[in-house]
Enzyme design. Structure first.
Site, mmCIF file in Angstrom:
data_model
loop_
_atom_site.group_PDB
_atom_site.id
_atom_site.type_symbol
_atom_site.label_atom_id
_atom_site.label_comp_id
_atom_site.label_asym_id
_atom_site.label_seq_id
_atom_site.Cartn_x
_atom_site.Cartn_y
_atom_site.Cartn_z
ATOM 1 N N ASP A 66 -1.910 0.318 -4.778
ATOM 2 C CA ASP A 66 -2.574 1.631 -4.768
ATOM 3 C C ASP A 66 -1.631 2.634 -4.131
ATOM 4 O O ASP A 66 -1.072 2.375 -3.053
ATOM 5 C CB ASP A 66 -3.881 1.583 -3.961
ATOM 6 C CG ASP A 66 -5.003 0.892 -4.725
ATOM 7 O OD1 ASP A 66 -4.757 0.419 -5.853
ATOM 8 O OD2 ASP A 66 -6.124 0.834 -4.194
ATOM 9 N N HIS A 73 -0.738 -1.766 -0.555
ATOM 10 C CA HIS A 73 -0.538 -0.317 -0.596
ATOM 11 C C HIS A 73 0.953 -0.001 -0.560
ATOM 12 O O HIS A 73 1.699 -0.558 0.253
ATOM 13 C CB HIS A 73 -1.270 0.362 0.561
ATOM 14 C CG HIS A 73 -2.742 0.465 0.336
ATOM 15 N ND1 HIS A 73 -3.605 -0.578 0.583
ATOM 16 C CD2 HIS A 73 -3.508 1.482 -0.150
ATOM 17 C CE1 HIS A 73 -4.837 -0.220 0.272
ATOM 18 N NE2 HIS A 73 -4.816 1.028 -0.175
#
Length: 269
Positions: free
Chosen positions: A90, A238
């Site tokens: 992400d 992430h």
């Protein structure tokens, strides 16, 4: 003769009025049924969470949440019998690490999926182009990263399709996977994004890696990730994490040594 024609005309008009009435009643019934169906679809916010195992068994995703997700064309966990990992990132903004992440993925011949926001798309066109050119998948993380159950259908459509159109116009690339911002969705939002042509992708592993001011210890993070590898894993990392960037190469190599294979979401089973 003329009288007979008038009678026939009156009968025909009567039949036409009757048919129109029947059609109108049927349309009204269909509309009411659709309204009842839509009203019965829950917009209760589901906050995705998992109960991790550290013995390489698949985690507990919560039976009800998983049922809602998979019942609406979503995925979070693959085949229990397949030693496969689907790597996803992400990225809401660029923190300076994605070039190294892409380099590591290329060196290890691993294809990942990057879920991106509008800010990332608009400020990092070269990196997005590199992702696409190197065979990675680009996923929709919406324009503004807002929790979808708090939005109207029109607002959700704008959040999703404005980004979809932007990516298509900039790169000639058509996205088909979506990750709901903040890991929050409802049965209603799942059905709506599905109607827009999107498959929702959640995850079966994640950890606290997103806070740049509080990055996890590299050895502890590496141990946590490796201890929780499991068949059919959709791994969420992430891209703004320095720790992830530094340990990614060793994670991939060790996972392969343990017999796991990294596959793209397009190969999901």
């Amino acid at each position: 003769m003329k009288k007979n024609k008038n009678i026939i005309r009156i009968i025909m008009i009567g039949l036409l009025i009757m048919v129109i009435g029947i059609v109108s009643i049927m349309n009204l019934y269909t509309y009411e049924e659709e309204m009842k169906t839509n009203a019965s679809i829950s917009n209760k916010k589901i906050e995705w969470g998992i109960k991790r195992n550290d013995n390489h068994e698949q985690p507990d995703l919560g039976s009800e949440n998983r049922k809602v997700l998979e019942g609406n064309n979503g995925i979070a966990l693959g085949n229990r019998e397949s030693k496969t990992i689907y790597l996803t990132f992400d990225e809401g903004y660029e923190a300076g690490y994605t070039s190294q992440i892409l380099k590591t993925l290329k060196e290890n011949n691993v294809k990942a999926t990057f879920f991106l926001t509008a800010h990332y798309i608009n400020t990092q066109e070269e990196l997005v182009r590199q992702m696409i050119d190197e065979g990675h998948i680009i996923g929709n993380h919406t324009v503004n990263h807002k929790s979808m159950p708090s939005l109207t259908e029109e607002e959700i459509k704008k959040e999703v399709m404005d980004l979809h159109q932007s990516v298509y116009e900039k790169f000639g690339y058509e996205m088909k996977y979506i990750r709901p911002p903040k890991g929050e969705f409802s049965e209603k939002t799942l059905q709506f994004t599905n109607s827009l042509g999107y498959k929702t992708v959640m995850w079966s592993f994640a950890y606290e890696d997103w806070n740049e001011e509080k990055q996890p210890d590299e050895e502890k993070a590496r141990e946590k990730i490796l201890n929780n590898l499991h068949n059919g894993e959709i791994m969420l990392l992430h891209g703004n994490s320095k720790t992830n960037t530094n340990i990614l190469d060793s994670i991939i190599k060790e996972a392969k040594n343990m017999g796991y294979e990294f596959k793209a979401l397009d190969e999901f089973e």
